[in-house]
Design an enzyme around this catalytic site. Structure first.
Site, short mmCIF file in Angstrom:
data_model
loop_
_atom_site.label_atom_id
_atom_site.label_comp_id
_atom_site.label_asym_id
_atom_site.label_seq_id
_atom_site.Cartn_x
_atom_site.Cartn_y
_atom_site.Cartn_z
CE LYS A 24 62.40 -1.89 9.71
NZ LYS A 24 62.22 -0.44 9.82
CB VAL A 68 56.49 7.30 4.61
CG1 VAL A 68 57.59 8.27 4.15
CG2 VAL A 68 56.93 6.56 5.86
N GLY A 69 54.39 8.24 2.59
CA GLY A 69 54.16 8.91 1.32
C GLY A 69 53.09 9.99 1.35
#
Length: 316
Positions: A61, A165-166
């Site tokens: 990450k 995403v949402g």
């Protein structure tokens, strides 16, 4: 690895957690308040996610300290400098995450030849544009609902973080008959027990406007999304948004974790004790990295959707 380039205002951290399964894949997150601890925890989550999805990749990450809403020219300079800092780090392949997108990955590939989640024009599978992660979240819901006898037709959904995403998770669940009753972004919460117009909200966000600009529905602060009564509550924002001090406020039956590490361990124990079914982040939101891995090996968008559906169903 800490990367600083004062000349362009770059301060970034890369954590490569594990490469036992192959070169690490993990997103590049940009926000003013990121940290080394957050980067490490997200990298570890990517190790689990890639392994559980059966991908030939380890976990990594990156975090870049900065406002993702900075001007396009400034952002390009920062991303290109960041990519140059990774030039010799060949066991990490960056992808898009909160605050970065397909265009940013294109800049990165220009510099190093390594990035996933690229624009279609560069032969990539644009993860955010097609909603790969949101699709996977909806797939996870379609399995997890059976554990609580929940019918998706008419099921009430609330989404914390109506972004890449949402918004897609809400869209795919609506196609199965669910109703979006609440959504939030960094500016506030909007709700309507009768249902919100998802297409209109997506169009609003695509124009760069906050959800609070929507003319209908009730408005509230960013934390008001936690109080909305629903059947499915989807965290799709930052880490640790549900903690021991607010877990009791949730009025839901099912939590598919669209965000990475959205709950503290203490909060998850509280929710499980209340009978709320949780689909963990490294299972529920693996759709994006699955698509990224398939892109990395020259696969197609259709192949990505098929594998997301197959693997997340089995894992859930």
């Amino acid at each position: 690895l800490h990367i600083h380039r004062a000349s362009v205002g770059l301060k970034a951290i890369v954590v490569i957690d594990n490469t036992a399964c192959g070169p690490a894949i993990g997103g590049v997150r940009m926000a003013p308040d990121v940290s080394l601890e957050e980067c490490f925890r997200l990298a570890r989550a990517m190790t689990w996610k890639n392994a559980a999805a059966g991908l030939p990749h380890g976990g990594g990450k990156s975090v870049i300290f900065g406002d993702p809403r900075m001007g396009q020219e400034e952002k390009e300079r920062v991303i290109r400098a960041f990519a140059n800092g990774l030039r010799d780090v060949r066991d990490y392949v960056p992808g898009p995450d909160m605050g970065t997108n397909e265009v940013a990955m294109g800049w990165g590939r220009d510099e190093t030849g390594r990035a996933v989640g690229l624009p279609r024009a560069l032969g990539g599978i644009p993860l955010d544009e097609i909603g790969a992660t949101g699709f996977g979240v909806a797939v996870a819901v379609d399995i997890a609902r059976k554990f609580i006898d929940l019918d998706l037709k008419g099921a009430r959904v609330a989404v914390q973080g109506f972004g890449a995403v949402g918004k897609h998770a809400a869209r795919f669940l609506a196609e199965k008959g669910a109703i979006l009753v609440g959504a939030s972004d960094s500016h506030g919460t909007i709700s309507d027990a009768k249902g919100l117009d998802i297409a209109a909200l997506i169009a609003l966000k695509d124009e760069g406007k906050p959800l609070s600009a929507f003319p209908r529905g009730s408005k509230g602060g960013t934390d008001a999304i936690i109080d909305i009564e629903c059947d499915i509550w989807i965290p799709a924002a930052r880490p640790d948004v549900i903690r021991a001090d607010n877990a009791a406020k949730l009025k839901t039956k099912l939590m598919p974790q669209g965000a990475n590490i959205p709950c503290t361990p203490e909060a998850e124990k509280i929710l499980a004790g209340r009978g709320i079914v949780i689909v963990p982040d490294f299972i529920a939101n693996a759709g994006g990295v699955i698509a990224a891995s398939i892109e990395y090996r020259g696969g197609t968008e259709r192949a990505a959707f098929d594998y997301i559906d197959e693997r997340i169903r089995a894992n859930t």
